[in-house]
Design a protein around this motif. Structure first.
Motif, short mmCIF file in Angstrom:
data_model
loop_
_atom_site.label_atom_id
_atom_site.label_comp_id
_atom_site.label_asym_id
_atom_site.label_seq_id
_atom_site.Cartn_x
_atom_site.Cartn_y
_atom_site.Cartn_z
N ALA A 194 36.24 35.63 35.97
CA ALA A 194 36.44 37.08 36.02
C ALA A 194 35.56 37.66 34.93
N GLN A 195 34.50 38.36 35.34
CA GLN A 195 33.46 38.83 34.43
C GLN A 195 33.70 40.29 34.07
N GLY A 196 34.43 40.50 32.98
CA GLY A 196 34.71 41.85 32.55
C GLY A 196 35.71 42.54 33.46
N ASP A 197 35.82 43.86 33.30
CA ASP A 197 36.85 44.63 34.01
C ASP A 197 36.28 45.73 34.89
N ARG A 198 34.99 45.68 35.23
CA ARG A 198 34.40 46.76 36.03
C ARG A 198 34.94 46.80 37.45
#
Length: 243
Positions: A194-198
């Motif tokens: 999960a790459q960041g919260d964008r």
């Protein structure tokens, strides 16, 4: 005349390709980070990831089909463990890189097969089982197809949608749209990272996201990049709850 053979000297590109080949020992490096980030794994090890400069932010990169086989296998086991309590009955792996993990996850969950949508249209495919798709790393739109001959594998079953990374959420949302056309709604999305919260703003309520590991977004700072507070989606990690 024979040419003298010179030993190959690794270039910067060669060295960059050596990411994702092994896990490193546990560490606590608070940053700033320049060109790489040691992402924490469920067992405490670190997987060093390259930082991608997107201008105002940077993200940690992961290209699964360039990773070492033992690295992929270990991450796939963590992914399967993260999704086991959902009780999935069929795994759908998104192309291209989600399909590095999907068969391994399906096998670890005790499944005999899995479902593989694709980018190319076969002669017997139907327009109604396709959607337009793009991703943060491949922004040009193309069509995602599901083979009508295996659509029945989804009927009445708990579906687990698998991808490599969720970043902006665009490719996973296309997967949801394709499954909807097939009459299915996944019980969860499972990713390696999960790459960041964008992705959060567009993600539908009611479909949980599970991940083997999570990374933050990075903001510019003196000396490099610093993790942006609160941007690492740690709530996707079952092992964080157990820690």
């Amino acid at each position: 005349m024979r040419r003298r053979c010179h030993a190959h000297r690794p270039t910067a590109t060669d060295q960059a390709m050596e990411f994702w080949q092994t896990f490193d020992a546990p560490s606590r490096d608070p940053g700033p980070f320049t060109d790489r980030y040691p992402a924490p794994m469920p067992d405490g090890a670190r997987l060093v990831l390259p930082l991608r400069d997107y201008g105002q932010i940077a993200v940690a990169g992961f290209i699964a089909n360039q990773a070492a086989i033992p690295v992929v296998q270990r991450i796939a086991r963590w992914m399967a463990d993260a999704a086991r309590d959902i009780g999935p009955e069929v795994v759908v792996g998104l192309p291209t890189l989600g399909q590095v993990f999907a068969p391994l996850v399906a096998e670890a969950l005790g499944h005999a097969n899995w479902v593989a949508p694709g980018w190319s249209r076969k002669r017997w495919y139907e327009d109604g089982l396709s959607v337009l798709a793009s991703s943060s790393t491949a922004p040009a739109e193309r069509r995602l197809w599901l083979d009508p001959r295996i659509r029945h594998r989804l009927d009445g079953r708990r579906v687990l949608l698998v991808d490599d990374v969720i970043s902006t959420g665009s490719s996973a949302l296309a997967g949801l749209a394709l499954l909807e056309r097939a009459g299915a709604r996944p019980a969860a999305l499972l990713v390696a990272m999960a790459q960041g919260d964008r992705w959060r703003g567009a993600w539908p309520v009611g479909i949980p996201v599970r991940a083997a590991f999570a990374t933050p977004l990075f903001s510019r700072a003196p000396g490099g990049w610093m993790p942006r507070a609160g941007s690492a989606p740690l709530d996707t990690l079952a092992w964080k709850d157990a820690a």
